[in-house]
Design a protein around this motif. Sequence first.
Motif, PDB file in Angstrom:
ATOM      1  N   SER A 193       0.834  -1.208   0.000  1.00 33.85           N
ATOM      2  CA  SER A 193       0.000   0.000   0.000  1.00 33.85           C
ATOM      3  C   SER A 193       0.864   1.251   0.000  1.00 33.85           C
ATOM      4  O   SER A 193       0.600   2.210  -0.737  1.00 33.85           O
ATOM      5  CB  SER A 193      -0.915  -0.016   1.222  1.00 33.85           C
ATOM      6  OG  SER A 193      -1.696   1.148   1.273  1.00 33.85           O
ATOM      7  N   ASN A 195       3.876   1.643  -1.131  1.00 35.50           N
ATOM      8  CA  ASN A 195       4.603   1.809  -2.397  1.00 35.50           C
ATOM      9  C   ASN A 195       3.695   1.811  -3.625  1.00 35.50           C
ATOM     10  O   ASN A 195       4.184   1.895  -4.751  1.00 35.50           O
ATOM     11  CB  ASN A 195       5.650   0.706  -2.541  1.00 35.50           C
ATOM     12  CG  ASN A 195       6.811   0.855  -1.569  1.00 35.50           C
ATOM     13  OD1 ASN A 195       7.739   1.617  -1.815  1.00 35.50           O
ATOM     14  ND2 ASN A 195       6.734   0.144  -0.444  1.00 35.50           N
ATOM     15  N   SER A 196       2.397   1.709  -3.404  1.00 40.80           N
ATOM     16  CA  SER A 196       1.400   1.734  -4.493  1.00 40.80           C
ATOM     17  C   SER A 196       1.716   0.702  -5.573  1.00 40.80           C
ATOM     18  O   SER A 196       1.769   1.009  -6.770  1.00 40.80           O
ATOM     19  CB  SER A 196       1.329   3.135  -5.115  1.00 40.80           C
ATOM     20  OG  SER A 196       0.976   4.094  -4.152  1.00 40.80           O
ATOM     21  N   VAL A 197       1.948  -0.535  -5.145  1.00 42.33           N
ATOM     22  CA  VAL A 197       2.218  -1.625  -6.089  1.00 42.33           C
ATOM     23  C   VAL A 197       1.175  -2.711  -5.929  1.00 42.33           C
ATOM     24  O   VAL A 197       0.545  -2.847  -4.871  1.00 42.33           O
ATOM     25  CB  VAL A 197       3.630  -2.223  -5.888  1.00 42.33           C
ATOM     26  CG1 VAL A 197       4.694  -1.194  -6.194  1.00 42.33           C
ATOM     27  CG2 VAL A 197       3.802  -2.769  -4.468  1.00 42.33           C
ATOM     28  N   GLY A 198       0.990  -3.482  -6.994  1.00 44.29           N
ATOM     29  CA  GLY A 198      -0.012  -4.537  -6.982  1.00 44.29           C
ATOM     30  C   GLY A 198       0.531  -5.891  -6.611  1.00 44.29           C
ATOM     31  O   GLY A 198      -0.232  -6.876  -6.583  1.00 44.29           O
ATOM     32  N   ASP A 214      -2.332  -8.534  -5.197  1.00 42.07           N
ATOM     33  CA  ASP A 214      -3.579  -8.049  -4.605  1.00 42.07           C
ATOM     34  C   ASP A 214      -4.634  -9.151  -4.593  1.00 42.07           C
ATOM     35  O   ASP A 214      -5.423  -9.276  -3.649  1.00 42.07           O
ATOM     36  CB  ASP A 214      -4.113  -6.849  -5.406  1.00 42.07           C
ATOM     37  CG  ASP A 214      -3.351  -5.572  -5.097  1.00 42.07           C
ATOM     38  OD1 ASP A 214      -2.802  -5.472  -3.992  1.00 42.07           O
ATOM     39  OD2 ASP A 214      -3.295  -4.688  -5.975  1.00 42.07           O
TER      40      ASP A 214
END
Length: 639
Positions: A193, A195-198, A214
Amino acid sequence: MKNTISERVADFLKKYPPFNILAEHQLQKLAYEVTIIHKENNSIVFAEKEAPHNYFYVVHKGAIALTKKGSQHILDICDEGDIFGLRPLMAHEKYKLQATAQEETILYAIPIEEFKPIALENHQVGDFLIESFASNTRNPYSIKHRGKLYGVSNDGEGTAENKLLDLQPVRYSTNLVTCTEETQIKVLANAMSLNSVGCILVTKNELPIGIITDKDLRNKVATGMVPITKNAKAIMSTPVITYSKELTITQAQMALMKSRISHLCLTEDGTTDTPAVGILSKHDVMVALGNNPSVLMRAIKRATDSKRLRTIRHSIINLLQGYLEQNIPMGLVSKIISELNDATIKQVIQVCIDQMETPPPVKFTWLAMGSQGRGEQLLTTDQDNAILYEDVPEDKKEETQSYFLALGNRISVELNHIGFEYCPAEMMASNPLWCHSLQEWKEVTSHWMGNPGPDEVLLSSIFFDFNVTYGEKALADELSLHIFENAKKYPQFLTHLASGALQNPSPSGFFRDFLVEQDGAHKDFFDLKLRALMPIIDAARVLILSHSIKSINNTAERYEKLAELEPKNQELYTACSFASKALLKFRTKQGLLHNDSGRFIALDQLNKEEKIKLKRTFKTIKEIQELIQVRFQVKNLLR
């Protein structure tokens, strides 16, 4: 015990091409075999027609002059980091020039037998040396020596035409977020969350052993199947599906579909035995597909306003940048980007026509001029355009021109909205001077050619590169025919046009120094457009016009056609074609790097290899200007 001398040699060589792309062990091994040679001022390294040495040379300190026997004219100066004496490596024949120390000089002599296997192993090294060798011959882009380095083929501009753009490498994320098998799920979820990665990569000893996305968090944790207090090992997918970082778009699509996954792990060698270098998601592939030329072309044709077209223009720039990074041939890049630019402008014109109260009263043609007309406007620069419409009766002239001026103004405004700046000199269809009927354009061009003053020659240089973007091509063809007839009627015009092509100063001065701006806003910058691109563009224009060849506006293509028409000058024209593409590529890269037109170059920001590549075009420019001067007898006009 370390050999400190060889270490110093290696430290020096690795700063310069092509040694800077060698593996460390190759460089160290080669440096150990290098012989250091000291030369006094005016001493000879090798003489013309002397048998080839077992070495080629790199200048460590000082300068070496290359001359012809008995001539005081210096053909080239080699300074720090420059390579010379490549003939025994390339051509197996006696030296064609004499190499003399211009001052006290230290040379590194590179043994050919030690270097040969390295050149065979690394094609980039071979290609660089081929070009370096050619740049010390009469023609810096000679095709005679291409592919002659002990069987090393040149994978440059020509052969790369066979690359399929649909197989271009896909861009991937290098923003790797990792954890260990023991990392708590709550902790790794927070890291994703933050690092805004999936996805997050699970590693052990820096090698990938698992992956968590995710989807895993939704299906395994959010459903209550696995407690959030458990560790990564409980929910990770393993083993990791890995691919090489050179993965193409098509391969990525196939891999994602085959494995029914949303993320791929990319490693140096494509296996789990080397560390990860990036993550490729399904979204990355979709973005790459969205930057495909055919997708962009469809989007352009569906666009109904300038806002949408402006967004598409950004995608075209991204596509251009990707092509340059992949080293796609410049000729192919120019064609694709020019087609997309033309389609964008065509759509703007159509939208503007639809917005007019009435349809056009007569057939017309929208002419793109200047770099856009030549298909060389890769970066978004200013507008150069004109309107040509059918002749009308006297009583309809004012009304008809008023309509097309209003249309031209609307189109220019919309083009400005999507990123094409207004022309500072107002050479746009919104200006009455650039909006005429066929007969009026004939009269204007006849006046330019019959009275070739400096202004008329300049206007001709811009206008005569016109290309049809929209409308009735037959109108443009008739105007072209009129221009060719006038070229024969006013032969002195070609002489004046050639004189204009010789007005731009030489790119370099003595000792190969770049001639930079002496004052103004761009003081100490190199004017790439004025000093390098324009001389080669202007020469192509006057030569192609003298042959009455229409519908070939691109500079490189003009030289290719000239090579067919004049076999005795084929080598020079081929060199000009290569040089024009090399300069256009250089300007485009600089423009993208600095977010400007790429015209003015800060030399202190160029590395040695970039300076070498740029200088290679200068001999070609000098030779084509000499041909122009002799053929069109410009000498008297230059006094």
